[in-house]
Design an enzyme around this catalytic site. Sequence first.
Site, PDB file in Angstrom:
ATOM      1  CG  HIS A   1     102.733  26.069  10.402  1.00 37.96           C
ATOM      2  ND1 HIS A   1     101.966  25.142  10.567  1.00 37.96           N
ATOM      3  CD2 HIS A   1     101.957  27.302   9.701  1.00 37.96           C
ATOM      4  CE1 HIS A   1     100.923  25.122  10.037  1.00 37.96           C
ATOM      5  NE2 HIS A   1     100.663  26.470   9.267  1.00 37.96           N
TER       6      HIS A   1
ATOM      7  CD  GLU B   1     101.627  30.828   9.611  1.00 36.94           C
ATOM      8  OE1 GLU B   1     100.600  30.702   8.701  1.00 36.94           O
ATOM      9  OE2 GLU B   1     101.556  30.372  10.462  1.00 36.94           O
TER      10      GLU B   1
ATOM     11  CG  ASP C   1      96.813  31.132  10.741  1.00 36.39           C
ATOM     12  OD1 ASP C   1      96.948  31.002   9.422  1.00 36.39           O
ATOM     13  OD2 ASP C   1      97.333  30.269  11.581  1.00 36.39           O
TER      14      ASP C   1
ATOM     15  CG  HIS D   1      94.812  27.493  11.087  1.00 33.36           C
ATOM     16  ND1 HIS D   1      93.974  26.347  10.630  1.00 33.36           N
ATOM     17  CD2 HIS D   1      95.648  27.545  10.103  1.00 33.36           C
ATOM     18  CE1 HIS D   1      94.324  25.997   9.630  1.00 33.36           C
ATOM     19  NE2 HIS D   1      95.068  26.836   9.080  1.00 33.36           N
TER      20      HIS D   1
ATOM     21  CD  GLU E   1      97.140  32.009   6.075  1.00 29.24           C
ATOM     22  OE1 GLU E   1      96.098  31.449   5.608  1.00 29.24           O
ATOM     23  OE2 GLU E   1      98.245  31.279   6.777  1.00 29.24           O
TER      24      GLU E   1
END
Length: 305
Positions: A56, A83, A85, A98, A166
């Site tokens: 993450h 992962e 952002d 993020h 994301e």
Amino acid sequence: MYARTSVTATVALLGAAALALPGTTSAAAPRATAPETSPVSVASGRHGADPLVIAHRGASAYAPENTLAAVDKAEELGIDWVENDVQRTKDGRLVVLHDTDLRRTTDAEQVFPDRAPWNVKDFTAAEIARLDAGSWFGPGWAGARVPTLKQYLDTVEDNRQKLLLEIKAPELYPGIEKDILRVLRAEGWLDRAHVRNKLVIQSFGADSVRAVHEQRPDVTTGFLGTPAVADLPSYAKFTDQINPTHSTLSAEYVAAVHRLKGAHGKRLQVNTWTVNDTAGAVRVDGFGVDGIITNNPDVVRDAVG
């Protein structure tokens, strides 16, 4: 200090004309590119296999989140999937961060004291490149930078890793789906090998996930959230994954998702977040999830592997 890319090099990359992206592209615009491959899914479901372990924001328990250092730490731990952002700057560049503001994970308040509330969208890429994105995590990480999407993709590629990307707060960045797909294509991430095995694009915004599917129907997509079971068939038309927070999960819900086929005609999958300890990992593994998103990927891997 961690500095894979120097500040000067970062600014140069951010300013490169090849990365110039329009900031006002409509999400309903025509397709950015024609699909190059037939629709496929990155994974075909567990069928008895261990769940994927996804780092993450990189291995964010051990290095500052969403930095290249966190990607490298995940690689050091032997984790294939990371992962991140993605957001868009004032001048239309894509950066990996993020929060929608810069306060928590950079020194923006000190560098730009008169720029409150320090929203990402109000700063140019060159300004963001000046910021320290590591000191908040610890003095040993001073000098880490907010990477561009291009820099992030290069590092993931160098490490032979895979990416769960994301789209962060797409309502703030109209047309960002097209911009992301443009950079992915320029960096070779929309060829058959990457689309088939190395890339998933997800978002909390259903319209954003749908836009990615419409523009590149071959790309695997995920919806972040826990839709009602009755609504799952409508999501299955444009997504391949339902990715809920672990606190909303049950074995019954996972089974309900798995009963449906997603946009590519394969079983809908479930990647849950953010699970950071052994007990939590064992719990969601028992529900039959396909992947676990975690700040502590080594802990989760050891618990379910």
